[in-house]
Design a protein around this motif. Structure first.
Motif, PDB file in Angstrom:
ATOM      1  N   ARG A 190       3.272   4.124   4.079  1.00 44.18           N
ATOM      2  CA  ARG A 190       2.975   4.254   2.649  1.00 44.18           C
ATOM      3  C   ARG A 190       4.046   3.576   1.796  1.00 44.18           C
ATOM      4  O   ARG A 190       3.738   2.919   0.813  1.00 44.18           O
ATOM      5  N   GLU A 191       5.304   3.754   2.180  1.00 41.82           N
ATOM      6  CA  GLU A 191       6.400   3.120   1.437  1.00 41.82           C
ATOM      7  C   GLU A 191       6.308   1.600   1.534  1.00 41.82           C
ATOM      8  O   GLU A 191       6.534   0.886   0.551  1.00 41.82           O
ATOM      9  N   LYS A 192       5.967   1.093   2.706  1.00 42.94           N
ATOM     10  CA  LYS A 192       5.803  -0.358   2.864  1.00 42.94           C
ATOM     11  C   LYS A 192       4.667  -0.867   1.985  1.00 42.94           C
ATOM     12  O   LYS A 192       4.760  -1.957   1.412  1.00 42.94           O
ATOM     13  N   GLU A 239       4.319  -3.923  -5.084  1.00 43.20           N
ATOM     14  CA  GLU A 239       5.287  -4.396  -6.084  1.00 43.20           C
ATOM     15  C   GLU A 239       5.491  -5.903  -5.979  1.00 43.20           C
ATOM     16  O   GLU A 239       5.556  -6.600  -6.995  1.00 43.20           O
ATOM     17  N   ARG A 240       5.588  -6.413  -4.743  1.00 40.05           N
ATOM     18  CA  ARG A 240       5.768  -7.865  -4.552  1.00 40.05           C
ATOM     19  C   ARG A 240       4.576  -8.642  -5.101  1.00 40.05           C
ATOM     20  O   ARG A 240       4.747  -9.681  -5.753  1.00 40.05           O
ATOM     21  N   SER A 283      -0.005  -9.321   3.082  1.00 36.20           N
ATOM     22  CA  SER A 283       0.837  -8.222   3.528  1.00 36.20           C
ATOM     23  C   SER A 283       0.248  -6.876   3.112  1.00 36.20           C
ATOM     24  O   SER A 283       0.187  -5.936   3.913  1.00 36.20           O
ATOM     25  N   GLU A 342       4.727  -8.622  -8.837  1.00 41.28           N
ATOM     26  CA  GLU A 342       5.753  -9.569  -9.297  1.00 41.28           C
ATOM     27  C   GLU A 342       5.247 -11.007  -9.209  1.00 41.28           C
ATOM     28  O   GLU A 342       5.480 -11.813 -10.123  1.00 41.28           O
ATOM     29  N   ALA A 357       2.043 -12.379  -0.022  1.00 42.32           N
ATOM     30  CA  ALA A 357       2.226 -10.994  -0.464  1.00 42.32           C
ATOM     31  C   ALA A 357       0.898 -10.239  -0.434  1.00 42.32           C
ATOM     32  O   ALA A 357       0.847  -9.075  -0.026  1.00 42.32           O
ATOM     33  N   ARG A 376       3.690   0.477  -0.859  1.00 43.41           N
ATOM     34  CA  ARG A 376       4.210   0.482  -2.241  1.00 43.41           C
ATOM     35  C   ARG A 376       5.058  -0.767  -2.513  1.00 43.41           C
ATOM     36  O   ARG A 376       4.925  -1.412  -3.549  1.00 43.41           O
ATOM     37  N   GLN A 377       5.934  -1.079  -1.580  1.00 33.22           N
ATOM     38  CA  GLN A 377       6.802  -2.249  -1.747  1.00 33.22           C
ATOM     39  C   GLN A 377       5.985  -3.539  -1.770  1.00 33.22           C
ATOM     40  O   GLN A 377       6.260  -4.443  -2.575  1.00 33.22           O
ATOM     41  N   ALA A 378       4.991  -3.621  -0.909  1.00 27.21           N
ATOM     42  CA  ALA A 378       4.153  -4.822  -0.869  1.00 27.21           C
ATOM     43  C   ALA A 378       3.353  -4.968  -2.161  1.00 27.21           C
ATOM     44  O   ALA A 378       3.185  -6.083  -2.674  1.00 27.21           O
TER      45      ALA A 378
END
Length: 116
Positions: free
Chosen positions: A69-71, A77-78, A13, A81, A10, A73-75
């Motif tokens: 940018r969205e990717k 978050e991962r 990424s 987590e 993660a 943000r998601q990365a």
């Protein structure tokens, strides 16, 4: 050799996506410079066509940035987590890996903040 942990994957990424976004910004600058150069020297027969093509490429590059940018943000978050899961598991990940993950989160958030 053990496979990389979920945290390491993660983290990698996020780092890759931040580099990818930076390369898109560099590409934007180069395209804008080429457009200015073509507009300043319109002596060539096909300069209008070249300018049109460069502007189209510029718009396509701009269109990619929100998705990147969205990717990111998601990365992020991962990674967050995985860091939380690591804490709940008693901190089984090596300290260097946790530090690298935290640095990646900081870099990702900075990248998003600069580009908005």
């Amino acid at each position: 050799m053990a496979p990389p942990s979920k945290l390491a994957v993660a983290t990698s990424s996020v780092i890759r996506l931040v580099k990818e976004e930076a390369s898109y910004h560099k590409e934007l600058e180069q395209q804008e410079a080429r457009i200015k150069k073509l507009e300043a020297n319109p002596a060539e027969d096909n300069s209008e066509y070249q300018i049109k093509q460069e502007r189209q490429a510029l718009e396509e590059t701009k269109a990619v940035l929100p998705a990147v940018r969205e990717k990111i943000r998601q990365a992020i978050e991962r990674v967050e987590e995985e860091l939380e899961a690591n804490k709940e598991a008693g901190g089984v990940a090596p300290e260097a890996e946790v530090t690298k993950a935290e640095d990646a989160i900081t870099a990702g958030k900075k990248s998003i903040a600069e580009s908005t």
